[in-house]
Motif scaffolding. Structure first.
Motif, PDB file in Angstrom:
ATOM      1  N   PRO A  85       0.892  -1.248  -0.195  1.00  0.00           N
ATOM      2  CA  PRO A  85      -0.143  -0.147  -0.010  1.00  0.00           C
ATOM      3  C   PRO A  85       0.797   1.330  -0.030  1.00  0.00           C
ATOM      4  O   PRO A  85       1.936   1.103   0.707  1.00  0.00           O
ATOM      5  CB  PRO A  85      -0.867  -0.133   1.394  1.00  0.00           C
ATOM      6  CG  PRO A  85      -0.675  -1.514   1.487  1.00  0.00           C
ATOM      7  CD  PRO A  85       0.366  -2.015   1.112  1.00  0.00           C
ATOM      8  N   ARG A  86       0.723   2.335  -0.651  1.00  0.00           N
ATOM      9  CA  ARG A  86       1.334   3.502  -0.963  1.00  0.00           C
ATOM     10  C   ARG A  86       1.137   4.469   0.265  1.00  0.00           C
ATOM     11  O   ARG A  86       0.603   5.619  -0.144  1.00  0.00           O
ATOM     12  CB  ARG A  86       0.971   4.125  -2.251  1.00  0.00           C
ATOM     13  CG  ARG A  86       1.568   2.917  -3.466  1.00  0.00           C
ATOM     14  CD  ARG A  86       1.075   3.446  -4.764  1.00  0.00           C
ATOM     15  NE  ARG A  86      -0.277   3.642  -4.903  1.00  0.00           N
ATOM     16  CZ  ARG A  86      -1.044   4.334  -5.844  1.00  0.00           C
ATOM     17  NH1 ARG A  86      -0.409   4.872  -6.775  1.00  0.00           N
ATOM     18  NH2 ARG A  86      -2.445   4.227  -5.663  1.00  0.00           N
ATOM     19  N   HIS A  87       0.691   4.294   1.189  1.00  0.00           N
ATOM     20  CA  HIS A  87       0.405   4.857   2.566  1.00  0.00           C
ATOM     21  C   HIS A  87       1.048   4.554   3.887  1.00  0.00           C
ATOM     22  O   HIS A  87       1.203   3.132   4.077  1.00  0.00           O
ATOM     23  CB  HIS A  87      -0.941   5.090   2.578  1.00  0.00           C
ATOM     24  CG  HIS A  87      -1.466   6.399   3.725  1.00  0.00           C
ATOM     25  ND1 HIS A  87      -1.283   6.084   4.941  1.00  0.00           N
ATOM     26  CD2 HIS A  87      -1.940   7.585   3.274  1.00  0.00           C
ATOM     27  CE1 HIS A  87      -1.967   7.501   5.657  1.00  0.00           C
ATOM     28  NE2 HIS A  87      -2.227   8.103   4.523  1.00  0.00           N
ATOM     29  N   ALA A  88       1.622   5.198   4.499  1.00  0.00           N
ATOM     30  CA  ALA A  88       2.292   5.015   5.731  1.00  0.00           C
ATOM     31  C   ALA A  88       1.134   4.083   6.593  1.00  0.00           C
ATOM     32  O   ALA A  88      -0.073   4.324   6.994  1.00  0.00           O
ATOM     33  CB  ALA A  88       2.815   5.996   6.919  1.00  0.00           C
ATOM     34  N   ALA A  89       1.931   3.014   7.495  1.00  0.00           N
ATOM     35  CA  ALA A  89       0.865   2.341   8.581  1.00  0.00           C
ATOM     36  C   ALA A  89       1.076   3.109   9.608  1.00  0.00           C
ATOM     37  O   ALA A  89       1.590   2.610  10.761  1.00  0.00           O
ATOM     38  CB  ALA A  89       1.297   1.037   8.671  1.00  0.00           C
ATOM     39  N   ASP A  90       0.075   4.131   9.755  1.00  0.00           N
ATOM     40  CA  ASP A  90       0.211   5.012  11.045  1.00  0.00           C
ATOM     41  C   ASP A  90      -1.181   5.131  11.584  1.00  0.00           C
ATOM     42  O   ASP A  90      -2.143   5.766  11.268  1.00  0.00           O
ATOM     43  CB  ASP A  90       0.571   6.440  10.454  1.00  0.00           C
ATOM     44  CG  ASP A  90       0.908   7.418  11.602  1.00  0.00           C
ATOM     45  OD1 ASP A  90       0.274   6.938  12.630  1.00  0.00           O
ATOM     46  OD2 ASP A  90       1.681   8.298  11.522  1.00  0.00           O
ATOM     47  N   PHE A  91      -1.271   4.437  12.852  1.00  0.00           N
ATOM     48  CA  PHE A  91      -2.528   4.145  13.489  1.00  0.00           C
ATOM     49  C   PHE A  91      -3.022   5.597  13.992  1.00  0.00           C
ATOM     50  O   PHE A  91      -4.199   5.946  13.856  1.00  0.00           O
ATOM     51  CB  PHE A  91      -2.687   3.093  14.554  1.00  0.00           C
ATOM     52  CG  PHE A  91      -3.868   2.996  15.298  1.00  0.00           C
ATOM     53  CD1 PHE A  91      -5.047   2.246  14.749  1.00  0.00           C
ATOM     54  CD2 PHE A  91      -4.096   3.707  16.483  1.00  0.00           C
ATOM     55  CE1 PHE A  91      -5.909   2.325  15.605  1.00  0.00           C
ATOM     56  CE2 PHE A  91      -5.229   3.656  17.142  1.00  0.00           C
ATOM     57  CZ  PHE A  91      -6.271   3.013  16.783  1.00  0.00           C
ATOM     58  N   GLY A  92      -2.124   6.278  14.511  1.00  0.00           N
ATOM     59  CA  GLY A  92      -2.346   7.627  15.158  1.00  0.00           C
ATOM     60  C   GLY A  92      -3.000   8.506  14.045  1.00  0.00           C
ATOM     61  O   GLY A  92      -4.121   9.230  14.433  1.00  0.00           O
ATOM     62  N   ALA A  93      -2.511   8.567  12.914  1.00  0.00           N
ATOM     63  CA  ALA A  93      -2.860   9.577  11.959  1.00  0.00           C
ATOM     64  C   ALA A  93      -4.373   9.283  11.564  1.00  0.00           C
ATOM     65  O   ALA A  93      -5.158   9.873  11.223  1.00  0.00           O
ATOM     66  CB  ALA A  93      -1.958   9.632  11.009  1.00  0.00           C
ATOM     67  N   ILE A  94      -4.481   7.838  11.035  1.00  0.00           N
ATOM     68  CA  ILE A  94      -5.764   7.345  10.463  1.00  0.00           C
ATOM     69  C   ILE A  94      -6.904   7.504  11.281  1.00  0.00           C
ATOM     70  O   ILE A  94      -7.813   7.863  11.071  1.00  0.00           O
ATOM     71  CB  ILE A  94      -5.320   6.041  10.011  1.00  0.00           C
ATOM     72  CG1 ILE A  94      -4.238   6.081   8.906  1.00  0.00           C
ATOM     73  CG2 ILE A  94      -6.648   5.183   9.484  1.00  0.00           C
ATOM     74  CD1 ILE A  94      -3.837   4.618   8.476  1.00  0.00           C
ATOM     75  N   CYS A  95      -6.395   7.033  12.767  1.00  0.00           N
ATOM     76  CA  CYS A  95      -7.841   7.117  13.690  1.00  0.00           C
ATOM     77  C   CYS A  95      -7.845   8.152  14.624  1.00  0.00           C
ATOM     78  O   CYS A  95      -8.654   8.433  15.557  1.00  0.00           O
ATOM     79  CB  CYS A  95      -7.607   5.857  14.471  1.00  0.00           C
ATOM     80  SG  CYS A  95      -7.951   4.246  13.312  1.00  0.00           S
ATOM     81  N   ALA A  96      -7.325   9.268  14.183  1.00  0.00           N
ATOM     82  CA  ALA A  96      -7.071  10.582  14.801  1.00  0.00           C
ATOM     83  C   ALA A  96      -8.499  11.028  15.415  1.00  0.00           C
ATOM     84  O   ALA A  96      -8.752  11.596  16.191  1.00  0.00           O
ATOM     85  CB  ALA A  96      -6.166  11.645  14.533  1.00  0.00           C
TER      86      ALA A  96
END
Length: 235
Positions: A85-96
């Motif tokens: 996937p061409r997006h960072a695996a960043d839980f904090g940003a996605i579920c902010a």
């Protein structure tokens, strides 16, 4: 009678070697032309801040709260050739913007429909997007995906064929191509999971010359060497 020149012998031998080398090149080219890939949605799990190819299908995985998972649509030969996937695996940003709630877990999802080069004929991939699924504590990855990306389409083996209706048809179909990626994605080295399309050539690889083809080329070259040696002995 003493032979005064070896030119009459060298010319046929050189011609024979040229023919053998040309034949080898044709066979190798044929092997490369047979390389093919499969067009499908691959399933990924976060390994820290990077992506790792999932070893189980999304219907079997029950992610913990705070997990990040990804889905990428592309053409690839196998898991070792698949695009992340061409997006960072960043839980904090996605579920902010999705606060925690009692009796539920949050799963961050990256849904990457890939590029136009990988799209089926006549279709245009939708934009990459992220979503924070808030689901029951025992929900599977497939249930988390369904809560934010309907309609989903599966085949009889529970392989994901479409997410949010993309693509409209097809499921893990084999397509021609050389397997080269054009978007610069890093490629994983994990083994192919059961949810990935399986190759049907029995070679255990996604492309390139088969063992039988290489043996055939070796036999041709050995015959050429034998012919050269025999010609020298007749001098």
């Amino acid at each position: 009678m003493t032979r005064t020149s070896s030119a009459p012998l060298r010319t046929p031998v050189a011609a024979l070697l040229a023919v053998l080398l040309a034949a080898s090149g044709v066979l190798l080219g044929a092997g490369g032309a047979q390389a093919a890939g499969y067009r499908y949605w691959s399933f990924w799990e976060a390994d820290g801040k990077s992506w790792a190819y999932a070893t189980q299908g999304p219907s079997l995985v029950r992610p913990d709260d705070g997990t990040v998972q990804g889905f990428r649509f592309a053409v690839s030969e196998d898991s070792a050739d698949a695009d992340r996937p061409r997006h960072a695996a960043d839980f904090g940003a996605i579920c902010a913007d999705t606060p925690a709630k009692g009796g539920a877990k949050r799963v961050a999802l990256v849904i990457d429909p890939g590029t136009a080069e990988d799209a089926p004929a006549g279709e245009k991939p939708p934009a990459l997007r992220t979503a924070c699924a808030q689901v029951a504590p025992d929900a599977s990855s497939a249930e988390a995906l369904a809560s934010v990306a309907k309609p989903l389409r599966y085949d009889s083996s529970a392989m994901i064929c479409a997410i949010s209706g993309y693509p409209k048809s097809g499921c893990g179909e084999q397509v021609s191509g050389d397997g080269n990626k054009k978007d610069g994605s890093e490629k994983p080295s994990a083994p192919a999971p059961s949810s990935a399309p399986a190759t049907d050539d029995g070679s255990g690889s996604g492309g390139g010359p088969s063992a039988g083809l290489l043996l055939g080329i070796g036999a041709i070259l050995l015959l050429g060497i034998a012919a050269v040696l025999q010609a020298r002995r007749r001098r």
